[in-house]
Scaffold this active site. Structure first.
Site, PDB file in Angstrom:
ATOM      1  N   HIS A 185       3.611   8.268   7.770  1.00  0.00           N
ATOM      2  CA  HIS A 185       3.065   8.093   6.609  1.00  0.00           C
ATOM      3  C   HIS A 185       1.654   8.651   6.385  1.00  0.00           C
ATOM      4  O   HIS A 185       0.907   8.614   5.309  1.00  0.00           O
ATOM      5  CB  HIS A 185       2.829   6.417   6.378  1.00  0.00           C
ATOM      6  CG  HIS A 185       1.380   5.880   6.815  1.00  0.00           C
ATOM      7  ND1 HIS A 185       1.098   6.014   8.011  1.00  0.00           N
ATOM      8  CD2 HIS A 185       0.541   5.112   6.105  1.00  0.00           C
ATOM      9  CE1 HIS A 185      -0.088   5.585   8.309  1.00  0.00           C
ATOM     10  NE2 HIS A 185      -0.534   4.930   7.156  1.00  0.00           N
ATOM     11  N   SER A 239      -6.163  13.648   5.417  1.00  0.00           N
ATOM     12  CA  SER A 239      -7.598  13.360   5.065  1.00  0.00           C
ATOM     13  C   SER A 239      -8.152  13.952   4.002  1.00  0.00           C
ATOM     14  O   SER A 239      -7.501  15.113   3.509  1.00  0.00           O
ATOM     15  CB  SER A 239      -8.390  13.544   6.531  1.00  0.00           C
ATOM     16  OG  SER A 239      -8.672  15.116   6.512  1.00  0.00           O
ATOM     17  N   LEU A 274      -7.986   8.653  -5.105  1.00  0.00           N
ATOM     18  CA  LEU A 274      -7.390   9.259  -6.005  1.00  0.00           C
ATOM     19  C   LEU A 274      -7.815  10.745  -5.792  1.00  0.00           C
ATOM     20  O   LEU A 274      -8.863  11.077  -5.807  1.00  0.00           O
ATOM     21  CB  LEU A 274      -7.397   9.093  -7.657  1.00  0.00           C
ATOM     22  CG  LEU A 274      -6.693   9.733  -8.593  1.00  0.00           C
ATOM     23  CD1 LEU A 274      -6.554   8.807  -9.912  1.00  0.00           C
ATOM     24  CD2 LEU A 274      -7.472  11.143  -9.104  1.00  0.00           C
ATOM     25  N   GLU A 275      -6.780  11.723  -5.724  1.00  0.00           N
ATOM     26  CA  GLU A 275      -7.045  13.203  -5.262  1.00  0.00           C
ATOM     27  C   GLU A 275      -6.473  13.862  -6.255  1.00  0.00           C
ATOM     28  O   GLU A 275      -5.287  14.018  -6.122  1.00  0.00           O
ATOM     29  CB  GLU A 275      -6.752  13.335  -3.904  1.00  0.00           C
ATOM     30  CG  GLU A 275      -7.248  14.683  -3.473  1.00  0.00           C
ATOM     31  CD  GLU A 275      -7.366  14.513  -1.799  1.00  0.00           C
ATOM     32  OE1 GLU A 275      -8.255  14.103  -1.224  1.00  0.00           O
ATOM     33  OE2 GLU A 275      -6.365  15.114  -1.117  1.00  0.00           O
ATOM     34  N   HIS A 305      -8.235   4.235   0.356  1.00  0.00           N
ATOM     35  CA  HIS A 305      -7.686   4.356  -1.027  1.00  0.00           C
ATOM     36  C   HIS A 305      -8.362   5.426  -1.628  1.00  0.00           C
ATOM     37  O   HIS A 305      -9.587   5.175  -1.586  1.00  0.00           O
ATOM     38  CB  HIS A 305      -7.531   2.798  -1.746  1.00  0.00           C
ATOM     39  CG  HIS A 305      -6.490   2.214  -0.792  1.00  0.00           C
ATOM     40  ND1 HIS A 305      -6.489   0.877  -1.045  1.00  0.00           N
ATOM     41  CD2 HIS A 305      -5.520   2.323  -0.046  1.00  0.00           C
ATOM     42  CE1 HIS A 305      -5.430   0.270  -0.632  1.00  0.00           C
ATOM     43  NE2 HIS A 305      -4.970   1.032   0.397  1.00  0.00           N
ATOM     44  N   HIS A 343      -3.325   6.773  -4.061  1.00  0.00           N
ATOM     45  CA  HIS A 343      -3.158   5.932  -2.906  1.00  0.00           C
ATOM     46  C   HIS A 343      -3.925   4.625  -2.961  1.00  0.00           C
ATOM     47  O   HIS A 343      -4.952   4.379  -3.090  1.00  0.00           O
ATOM     48  CB  HIS A 343      -3.409   6.812  -1.677  1.00  0.00           C
ATOM     49  CG  HIS A 343      -3.316   5.939  -0.292  1.00  0.00           C
ATOM     50  ND1 HIS A 343      -4.180   6.255   0.854  1.00  0.00           N
ATOM     51  CD2 HIS A 343      -2.762   4.963   0.082  1.00  0.00           C
ATOM     52  CE1 HIS A 343      -3.621   5.450   1.769  1.00  0.00           C
ATOM     53  NE2 HIS A 343      -2.750   4.596   1.407  1.00  0.00           N
ATOM     54  N   PRO A 399      -0.268  11.595   2.758  1.00  0.00           N
ATOM     55  CA  PRO A 399      -1.453  11.906   2.472  1.00  0.00           C
ATOM     56  C   PRO A 399      -2.175  12.382   3.970  1.00  0.00           C
ATOM     57  O   PRO A 399      -1.867  11.564   5.050  1.00  0.00           O
ATOM     58  CB  PRO A 399      -2.201  10.735   1.806  1.00  0.00           C
ATOM     59  CG  PRO A 399      -1.127   9.699   2.249  1.00  0.00           C
ATOM     60  CD  PRO A 399      -0.019  10.273   2.673  1.00  0.00           C
ATOM     61  N   CYS A 428       0.802  -1.003  -0.020  1.00  0.00           N
ATOM     62  CA  CYS A 428       0.143   0.052   0.073  1.00  0.00           C
ATOM     63  C   CYS A 428       1.049   1.439   0.001  1.00  0.00           C
ATOM     64  O   CYS A 428       1.870   1.234   0.642  1.00  0.00           O
ATOM     65  CB  CYS A 428      -0.641  -0.054   1.384  1.00  0.00           C
ATOM     66  SG  CYS A 428      -1.764   1.535   1.452  1.00  0.00           S
TER      67      CYS A 428
END
Length: 488
Positions: A410, A386, A212-213, A210, A241, A384, A105
């Site tokens: 992380h 939130s 995608l941003e 997980h 992510h 990352p 991950c």
DNA sequence: ATGTTC
């Protein structure tokens, strides 16, 4: 005068210095445990089983120096999320339980040359198009769906396979750890069942945390490193992510079962069965390492395919070639792995299986394993936050080799369980609030997932990064804020 | 995290 202590319901931590706390070695512990945190973070960390878990990890044979809990630490499966354990690769062990279910991950960040102003007004179209074109959620297929022969190739060759099949360019490989191909990957050690689960998930986000941003860079704290990373304020970047999906999950499961059968003696001596480990040098340790490395390659290909698909989506939405938008991979970091690395311990170089579970490699400037493009400044570390908080880019800090086996945090780290989160939040309300109050567009397969990932269920990512920066293990380079987000 | 309960 005695050192200050922190009492956490039966576990006492001694303050070594600012942000460094130690649980002294006692009983069957083979080393002390260290928690790297400010007092406010420690107050949160002590609320679940994290401290007990980090203490348990010191029972693993071959644990070197100390087990480490990062500032974003929280309770995990056996080994805490936000944990680092370096186990001697000669007479210690490798612990599939400690790597966890989601092998590799991790996150990658892709740069663009678009500014936030150029993107404005296209958020809705972009999020809809990403959602329609990037498979997400449980089930839902992958960008590539094929037979196990293809899976075997991916397991062996990693991103090199993606390059051959038109899902990558050369420079993508140069901006990934191990150039996207982990040595020692052995597809024959991954079960048929794992491959069957993976074959329709090649290029898929999955579920849970997980996502995608699309983000905009809001701050660059270090101009020189920012320049080396190609980051500037108001620039649009994309964060991906995800992990190894069902293939990694099945691989972990397979090896936990094998340990129960083949190394029950070691298993029974551990304080928590979820720390299941195989002795270094055993056939099972070698087999797991080959299988885990193969699953690592699978996860890299997964993120690569999603990134390349994102380029194609941007081409359609912004009506120009992605090359023109300079959509280049900044870096890809793994959050859940074990890796054979040589570290200096008491003046001696030793080969260790460094387990990073919810922790990021953070090698400093000059380290030979940092890609050439970043060798002078240190490797990029992507953290990352939130959905409502945004993320950070750090660079590996000068202290990381001494303090943390070249690692840092992380992410923000959870504050409450998924179950608790669903009781506290309603997905639709969370989504509406993000859009109405912060202008962040979220599109998800499942409302439950949005509730589980509500900004309020996470620790303060600013505080986590502040501690990393203050310790010199990962230095702040840039901060980003979400524009739109797709998830499972 | 996860064909969301071996």
């Amino acid at each position: 005068m005695s050192q200050p202590t922190f009492d956490a319901d039966g576990i006492t931590l001694e303050k070594v210095r600012e942000y460094v706390w130690e649980i002294p070695q006692e009983g069957d512990m083979r080393a002390p445990a260290r928690v790297l945190a400010s007092e406010p973070l420690l107050e949160e960390i002590k609320e679940d089983k994290t401290l007990e878990q980090i203490k348990n990890t010191t029972h693993l044979p071959g644990i070197t120096k100390y087990a480490i809990c990062m500032p974003d630490g929280h309770q995990g499966y056996g080994f805490p999320v936000g944990g680092v354990g370096a186990l001697d690769a000669e007479d210690g062990c490798i612990s599939p339980g400690s790597v966890g279910y989601d092998i590799n991950c991790g996150v990658r960040m892709m740069r663009t040359n678009l500014t936030y102003d150029e993107l404005r007004g296209n958020e809705r179209e972009l999020v809809d198009s990403l959602f329609a074109n990037v498979p997400s959620g449980l089930g839902g297929g992958g960008i590539v769906e094929s037979g196990v022969d293809t899976v075997d190739e991916i397991l062996a060759r990693g991103v090199d396979w993606a390059l051959e099949h038109g899902h990558a360019i050369e420079s993508d490989l140069l901006h990934c750890e191990d150039e996207g191909m982990r040595e020692g990957a052995d597809p024959s050690k991954v079960s048929q069942k794992a491959k069957d689960r993976g074959k329709n998930q090649i290029g898929s986000l999955g579920s849970g945390n997980h996502f995608l941003e699309v983000q905009r860079v809001t701050d660059v704290f270090d101009d020189d490193v920012g320049e080396a990373f190609g980051l500037e304020e108001d620039q649009i970047v994309v964060l991906i992510h995800c992990g190894s999906r069902g293939l990694g999950h099945q691989t972990c499961n397979d090896y936990l079962r094998k340990i129960e059968k083949q190394h029950k003696g070691l298993l029974d001596r551990l304080p928590d069965k979820e720390l299941a480990a195989a002795p270094a040098g055993s056939q099972l340790a070698e087999d797991y390492y080959g299988a885990m490395n193969a699953a690592i390659n699978f996860a890299w290909v997964n993120r690569q395919l999603i990134m390349h698909r994102t380029r194609e989506v941007f081409e359609r939405v912004f009506e120009r070639p992605w090359e023109e938008m300079e959509m280049e991979l900044l870096y890809d970091v793994a959050h859940n792995i074990a890796k054979k690395e040589v570290h200096e311990v008491d003046g001696e170089n030793r080969e260790l299986y460094v387990h990073r579970k919810g922790a990021t490699r953070a090698f400093p400037a000059g380290h030979p394993e940092v890609p050439k493009a970043y060798r002078d400044v240190g490797q990029p570390v992507i953290i990352p936050g939130s959905m409502g908080a945004g993320s950070y880019v750090l660079r590996g800090g000068e202290q990381s080799m001494d303090l943390t086996f070249g690692s840092t945090a992380h992410g923000a780290g959870r504050l409450m369980s998924r179950t608790q989160a669903k009781n506290e939040y309603w997905g639709g309300d969370v989504r509406d609030e993000l859009e109405d109050q912060q202008g962040i567009y979220v599109k998800a397969q499942s409302g439950a997932t949005v509730a589980e990932e509500a900004p309020g269920v996470y620790k303060d990512v600013d505080e986590v990064v502040r501690v990393s920066d203050a310790l010199g293990i990962g230095d702040k380079v840039a901060r980003t804020f979400p524009v739109c987000n797709i998830k499972g």
